[in-house]
Write an enzyme that holds these catalytic residues in place. Structure first.
Site, PDB file in Angstrom:
ATOM      1  N   ASP A  79       0.871  -1.180   0.000  1.00 10.23           N
ATOM      2  CA  ASP A  79       0.000   0.000   0.000  1.00 10.23           C
ATOM      3  C   ASP A  79       0.907   1.229   0.000  1.00 10.23           C
ATOM      4  OD1 ASP A  79      -2.335   1.613   0.224  1.00 10.23           O
ATOM      5  OD2 ASP A  79      -2.085   1.729   2.392  1.00 10.23           O
ATOM      6  N   SER A  80       0.290   2.395  -0.108  1.00 13.01           N
ATOM      7  CA  SER A  80       1.059   3.633  -0.064  1.00 13.01           C
ATOM      8  C   SER A  80       1.622   3.900   1.338  1.00 13.01           C
ATOM      9  CB  SER A  80       0.160   4.805  -0.453  1.00 13.01           C
ATOM     10  OG  SER A  80      -0.928   4.873   0.454  1.00 13.01           O
ATOM     11  N   CYS A  91      -4.360  -1.624  -1.738  1.00 13.22           N
ATOM     12  CA  CYS A  91      -4.549  -0.192  -1.960  1.00 13.22           C
ATOM     13  C   CYS A  91      -5.625  -0.071  -3.027  1.00 13.22           C
ATOM     14  CB  CYS A  91      -3.235   0.414  -2.451  1.00 13.22           C
ATOM     15  SG  CYS A  91      -3.385   2.125  -2.969  1.00 13.22           S
ATOM     16  N   GLU A 129      -2.543   7.945   8.919  1.00 11.29           N
ATOM     17  CA  GLU A 129      -1.072   7.862   8.971  1.00 11.29           C
ATOM     18  C   GLU A 129      -0.537   8.434  10.288  1.00 11.29           C
ATOM     19  OE1 GLU A 129       1.394   6.651   6.745  1.00 11.29           O
ATOM     20  OE2 GLU A 129      -0.256   5.718   5.652  1.00 11.29           O
ATOM     21  N   CYS A 179     -10.965   2.479   0.661  1.00 10.70           N
ATOM     22  CA  CYS A 179      -9.565   2.879   0.864  1.00 10.70           C
ATOM     23  C   CYS A 179      -9.116   2.115   2.101  1.00 10.70           C
ATOM     24  CB  CYS A 179      -9.456   4.384   1.091  1.00 10.70           C
ATOM     25  SG  CYS A 179      -7.794   4.908   1.604  1.00 10.70           S
ATOM     26  N   HIS A 216      -6.970   2.667   4.247  1.00 12.55           N
ATOM     27  CA  HIS A 216      -6.714   3.472   5.452  1.00 12.55           C
ATOM     28  C   HIS A 216      -7.994   3.670   6.276  1.00 12.55           C
ATOM     29  CE1 HIS A 216      -2.944   4.601   3.454  1.00 12.55           C
ATOM     30  NE2 HIS A 216      -2.556   5.198   4.574  1.00 12.55           N
TER      31      HIS A 216
HETATM   32  N1  DGL Z   1      -4.748   3.107   1.180  1.00 13.37           N
HETATM   33  C1  DGL Z   1      -4.825   3.489  -0.171  1.00 13.37           C
HETATM   34  C2  DGL Z   1      -6.130   3.154  -0.805  1.00 13.37           C
HETATM   35  O1  DGL Z   1      -6.697   2.151  -0.435  1.00 13.37           O
HETATM   36  C3  DGL Z   1      -4.167   4.765  -0.604  1.00 13.37           C
HETATM   37  C4  DGL Z   1      -4.398   6.004   0.159  1.00 13.37           C
HETATM   38  C5  DGL Z   1      -3.525   7.115  -0.382  1.00 13.37           C
HETATM   39  O2  DGL Z   1      -2.315   6.897  -0.434  1.00 13.37           O
HETATM   40  O3  DGL Z   1      -4.046   8.158  -0.789  1.00 13.37           O
HETATM   41  O4  DGL Z   1      -6.618   3.814  -1.677  1.00 13.37           O
END
Ligand code: DGL
Length: 264
Positions: A10-11, A73, A152, A184, A186
């Site tokens: 993931d990011s 992600c 984060e 997402c 996150h």
């Molecule tokens: N967690 C990621 C997603 O599911 C990326 C969030 C990001 O880096 O903007 O989209």
């Protein structure tokens, strides 16, 4: 049997919500996780940049001899999955298909909302797939970019996250949806705040829980389960690991080893 690791990326920290779900259901599997913390967020980047970053990470995970890759992600799944599957021969699984299937199963009134990064919402992948699978479904899409830096930072509850959630979710509350896809990885970290804002009757779909079934089926088909009895979770990040380690240890069910900083 295949004792090689599962590669997940993931990011940033968000994909650990997927790792957590995988570790609960497949405890014997070793997981190598890459969080691209030097370049988070992906959600405001262009398609070609997201494809490039994802390709670099999978190339790195391939060198570690992973047996399968999970794109934990949604942004990369929406914008890069086709491209990645066309250039790598290793099985690559994204998170969108499973989230869509779970959302459709859960909704009783055919009114579904999708929360995601700006890039995911702009791609329209969720809406297209929901409507293809179940025509007539009302889909309300909402980008919630500030949820990513909050996750984060580990700032997932309290007055400020509640205010931001109230702002993003106002339209969704008016539409009478009974199911909200957290599009997402996150966002499950903010589940309590999102649920408080929407009310307990609204179902929340988490990418992590949804993708486990898909991964299990793929490992079954390829006879790829590990024969070990206690898989490890190894985390790699592209910037200083201290904050990542603090947050990972606060929510991961299984202890992750200290993250190691890498260059891709
Ligand atoms: N967690 C990621 C997603 O599911 C990326 C969030 C990001 O880096 O903007 O989209």
């Amino acid at each position: 049997m295949d004792n090689r690791p599962i590669g997940v990326f993931d990011s940033g920290i968000g994909g650990l919500t997927v790792v957590d779900a995988l570790a609960k259901s497949l405890p014997n599997e070793t997981i190598y996780y890459v969080g691209d913390t030097a370049r988070v967020p992906y959600g405001n980047k262009s398609k070609s940049r997201i494809q490039q970053y994802s390709e670099e990470i999978i190339t790195w995970l391939n060198k570690k001899d992973c047996k399968i890759i999970i794109v934990a992600c949604n942004t990369a799944s929406a914008l890069a999955l086709k491209y990645l599957s066309s250039i790598f021969s290793i099985p690559i699984i994204g998170v969108i298909e499973s989230g869509v299937n779970r959302g459709i199963l859960m909704s009783k009134n055919n009114r579904i909302a999708v929360l995601g990064t700006s890039a995911t919402i702009r791609s329209n992948e969720y809406e297209k797939r929901i409507k293809a699978a179940k025509p007539g479904t009302l889909v309300v899409s909402q980008a919630c970019p500030l949820f990513v830096p909050l996750a984060e930072e580990g700032w997932i509850e309290g007055k400020i996250p509640m205010q931001i959630a109230a702002h993003y979710l106002a339209k969704i509350k008016q539409e009478g949806v009974d199911t909200v896809i957290l599009g997402c990885t996150h966002y499950p970290l903010l589940k309590r705040t999102i649920s408080k804002t929407l009310g307990a009757k609204v179902n929340l779909v988490d990418s992590g829980d949804a993708v486990v079934k898909n991964v299990t089926l793929t490992l079954e088909k390829t006879n790829g389960f590990s024969s070990g009895d206690n898989g490890k979770i190894k985390c790699y990040v592209t910037d200083a690991p201290s904050l990542f380690d603090d947050i990972a240890s606060s929510f991961c069910f299984k202890k992750t080893e200290q993250a190691i900083q890498i260059d891709l």
